[in-house]
Design an enzyme around this catalytic site. Structure first.
Site, PDB file in Angstrom:
ATOM      1  N   ASP A 174      31.708 -40.277 -90.264  1.00 12.18           N
ATOM      2  CA  ASP A 174      31.562 -41.364 -88.301  1.00 12.18           C
ATOM      3  C   ASP A 174      32.424 -42.029 -88.755  1.00 12.18           C
ATOM      4  O   ASP A 174      33.115 -42.123 -87.638  1.00 12.18           O
ATOM      5  CB  ASP A 174      30.393 -42.210 -88.912  1.00 12.18           C
ATOM      6  CG  ASP A 174      29.039 -40.897 -88.761  1.00 12.18           C
ATOM      7  OD1 ASP A 174      29.461 -40.395 -87.702  1.00 12.18           O
ATOM      8  OD2 ASP A 174      27.901 -41.790 -89.473  1.00 12.18           O
ATOM      9  N   GLU A 198      30.240 -52.163 -83.581  1.00 15.54           N
ATOM     10  CA  GLU A 198      29.973 -52.910 -83.249  1.00 15.54           C
ATOM     11  C   GLU A 198      30.908 -54.401 -83.662  1.00 15.54           C
ATOM     12  O   GLU A 198      32.232 -53.862 -83.583  1.00 15.54           O
ATOM     13  CB  GLU A 198      28.497 -53.236 -84.102  1.00 15.54           C
ATOM     14  CG  GLU A 198      29.600 -53.690 -85.887  1.00 15.54           C
ATOM     15  CD  GLU A 198      29.973 -52.283 -86.404  1.00 15.54           C
ATOM     16  OE1 GLU A 198      30.501 -51.982 -86.842  1.00 15.54           O
ATOM     17  OE2 GLU A 198      28.829 -51.680 -86.818  1.00 15.54           O
ATOM     18  N   ALA A 217      21.331 -63.300 -91.796  1.00 16.51           N
ATOM     19  CA  ALA A 217      20.832 -64.069 -92.726  1.00 16.51           C
ATOM     20  C   ALA A 217      21.215 -65.771 -92.487  1.00 16.51           C
ATOM     21  O   ALA A 217      21.323 -66.124 -92.608  1.00 16.51           O
ATOM     22  CB  ALA A 217      21.108 -64.520 -94.577  1.00 16.51           C
TER      23      ALA A 217
HETATM   24  P1  NAD Z   1      32.555 -45.603 -93.318  1.00 16.02           P
HETATM   25  O1  NAD Z   1      33.178 -44.725 -92.570  1.00 16.02           O
HETATM   26  O2  NAD Z   1      32.556 -45.690 -94.669  1.00 16.02           O
HETATM   27  O3  NAD Z   1      31.183 -46.530 -92.963  1.00 16.02           O
HETATM   28  C1  NAD Z   1      29.906 -46.882 -93.723  1.00 16.02           C
HETATM   29  C2  NAD Z   1      28.988 -46.129 -93.034  1.00 16.02           C
HETATM   30  O4  NAD Z   1      28.958 -46.489 -92.161  1.00 16.02           O
HETATM   31  C3  NAD Z   1      28.934 -44.134 -93.765  1.00 16.02           C
HETATM   32  O5  NAD Z   1      27.736 -44.172 -94.569  1.00 16.02           O
HETATM   33  C4  NAD Z   1      28.934 -43.873 -92.301  1.00 16.02           C
HETATM   34  O6  NAD Z   1      28.278 -42.454 -92.115  1.00 16.02           O
HETATM   35  C5  NAD Z   1      27.914 -45.161 -91.427  1.00 16.02           C
HETATM   36  N1  NAD Z   1      28.059 -45.085 -90.301  1.00 16.02           N
HETATM   37  C6  NAD Z   1      28.746 -45.622 -89.402  1.00 16.02           C
HETATM   38  N2  NAD Z   1      28.581 -45.082 -87.991  1.00 16.02           N
HETATM   39  C7  NAD Z   1      27.854 -45.006 -88.230  1.00 16.02           C
HETATM   40  C8  NAD Z   1      26.391 -44.749 -86.824  1.00 16.02           C
HETATM   41  N3  NAD Z   1      26.847 -44.929 -85.540  1.00 16.02           N
HETATM   42  N4  NAD Z   1      24.944 -44.341 -87.067  1.00 16.02           N
HETATM   43  C9  NAD Z   1      24.867 -44.675 -89.541  1.00 16.02           C
HETATM   44  N5  NAD Z   1      25.703 -44.397 -89.416  1.00 16.02           N
HETATM   45  C10 NAD Z   1      27.262 -44.709 -89.266  1.00 16.02           C
HETATM   46  O7  NAD Z   1      33.372 -47.191 -93.397  1.00 16.02           O
HETATM   47  P2  NAD Z   1      34.575 -47.763 -92.247  1.00 16.02           P
HETATM   48  O8  NAD Z   1      35.486 -46.579 -91.618  1.00 16.02           O
HETATM   49  O9  NAD Z   1      34.655 -49.033 -92.729  1.00 16.02           O
HETATM   50  O10 NAD Z   1      32.851 -47.994 -91.200  1.00 16.02           O
HETATM   51  C11 NAD Z   1      32.956 -48.896 -90.424  1.00 16.02           C
HETATM   52  C12 NAD Z   1      31.494 -48.771 -90.019  1.00 16.02           C
HETATM   53  O11 NAD Z   1      30.860 -49.127 -91.419  1.00 16.02           O
HETATM   54  C13 NAD Z   1      31.000 -50.248 -89.112  1.00 16.02           C
HETATM   55  O12 NAD Z   1      30.649 -49.533 -87.909  1.00 16.02           O
HETATM   56  C14 NAD Z   1      30.037 -50.885 -89.308  1.00 16.02           C
HETATM   57  O13 NAD Z   1      28.995 -50.235 -88.907  1.00 16.02           O
HETATM   58  C15 NAD Z   1      29.916 -49.799 -90.937  1.00 16.02           C
HETATM   59  N6  NAD Z   1      29.305 -50.599 -92.454  1.00 16.02           N
HETATM   60  C16 NAD Z   1      28.152 -51.378 -92.861  1.00 16.02           C
HETATM   61  C17 NAD Z   1      27.629 -51.568 -92.950  1.00 16.02           C
HETATM   62  C18 NAD Z   1      26.178 -51.943 -93.883  1.00 16.02           C
HETATM   63  O14 NAD Z   1      25.522 -50.814 -93.829  1.00 16.02           O
HETATM   64  N7  NAD Z   1      25.528 -53.053 -94.480  1.00 16.02           N
HETATM   65  C19 NAD Z   1      28.676 -52.939 -93.857  1.00 16.02           C
HETATM   66  C20 NAD Z   1      29.661 -52.894 -93.070  1.00 16.02           C
HETATM   67  C21 NAD Z   1      30.188 -52.227 -92.643  1.00 16.02           C
END
Ligand code: NAD
Length: 268
Positions: free
Chosen positions: A45, A123, A185
């Site tokens: 993703d 987001e 939070a």
């Molecule tokens: P990354 O590519 O490792 O993504 C992190 C995880 O988010 C992966 O497992 C990916 O498959 C999943 N992901 C990304 N978009 C998704 C979607 N639309 N629906 C479901 N899962 C999705 O890390 P990155 O390249 O830094 O990606 C940035 C994204 O990481 C941000 O857009 C944010 O949504 C996500 N993120 C998640 C968390 C959390 O879940 N606590 C925290 C920070 C960022």
């Protein structure tokens, strides 16, 4: 047809990229990194997020498709073993294009006419370099609440399964023209109060965040994180632009949610 490939840049994704380039050029398609009509993202993703940000200036001309070289993703739903089938479908133009909404983020600064506008596929989050983020939340020009807490996450329907879900936000079908405001939070007690629930806002609504005291904020737009100084306000709304995905096969959204979060062996 002109195409470009975004690889996660690991050996497996790069090897698949080479094969895809060979197959596609054998079918008469042309590599064009500048003005592609279709962009293949090979990785996860995150790779598709990178591809999206690379082509945000020409979204109406590009369709994206994702192949996963790790686990099944929300944007990367083709398996490496399906590459030949995918290439044939691209070459024969056997796909339809579906459009999903994006989030427009506009940051205004104190004592400046200048503002920056970004597009998010997943987001935008706002956090404070201080321990607690304090911001006034305005909905359609009216004060709604004063937020105190770790931060705020404003997501697209497509991004609702990403960070937003981890924060307890709702999963929205990606075809909905809406955006969602989710708390990280919040401090809630007799003195400080926020609504607590995620808010889902329609396309004609606006959400504006206004600093209360601090003026420097860490703002993310998908995977990109920047410190913005002297912030006056941050405005969120559904963008005019849309992301276009090339769809070759039916893979219902709720089935993808089931396979990703509940059980990867979906029983018929
Ligand atoms: P990354 O590519 O490792 O993504 C992190 C995880 O988010 C992966 O497992 C990916 O498959 C999943 N992901 C990304 N978009 C998704 C979607 N639309 N629906 C479901 N899962 C999705 O890390 P990155 O390249 O830094 O990606 C940035 C994204 O990481 C941000 O857009 C944010 O949504 C996500 N993120 C998640 C968390 C959390 O879940 N606590 C925290 C920070 C960022």
């Amino acid at each position: 047809m002109r195409f470009a490939i975004q690889s996660r840049n690991d050996p497996q994704s790069n090897e698949l990229m080479e094969r895809a380039i060979n197959y596609l050029t054998n079918f008469g398609l042309v590599v064009d990194e500048e003005r592609p009509e279709i962009v293949l993202s090979i990785g996860g993703d995150g790779t598709l997020l990178h591809a999206f940000h690379r082509y945000t200036h020409m979204l109406s001309e590009v369709a994206f498709v994702g192949i996963h070289t790790g686990h099944l993703g929300f944007y990367a739903d083709w398996k490496p073993s399906e590459i030949e089938k995918l290439v044939i479908s691209i070459a024969k133009d056997e796909f339809k294009v579906i459009e999903y909404p994006l989030l427009e983020v506009t940051i205004n600064y104190q004592n400046s006419e200048e503002c920056y506008t970004y597009l998010a596929l997943n987001e935008s989050t706002v956090k404070s370099p201080e321990v607690t983020l304090v911001m006034d939340v305005e909905l359609n020009g009216r004060p709604f609440e004063r937020f105190r807490g770790d931060g705020l996450c404003i997501s697209t329907p497509s991004g609702s399964t990403a960070y937003n879900k981890a924060l307890g936000g709702a999963i929205l079908h990606p075809s909905l023209q809406a955006f969602q405001l989710t708390e990280m939070a919040s401090i809630n007690n007799r003195v400080f109060r926020t609504v607590g629930s995620s808010l889902v806002l329609p396309a004609h609504h606006k959400c504006i965040l206004k600093p209360v005291k601090a003026e420097d904020f860490t703002v993310t737009v998908d995977h990109v994180q920047l410190l913005h100084k002297n912030v006056k306000s941050i405005q969120y709304r559904v963008a005019k632009e849309k992301i276009r995905f090339a769809r070759f096969k039916a893979f219902p959204f709720w089935q993808r949610v089931h396979e990703s979060f509940i059980d990867s062996d979906l029983k018929e």
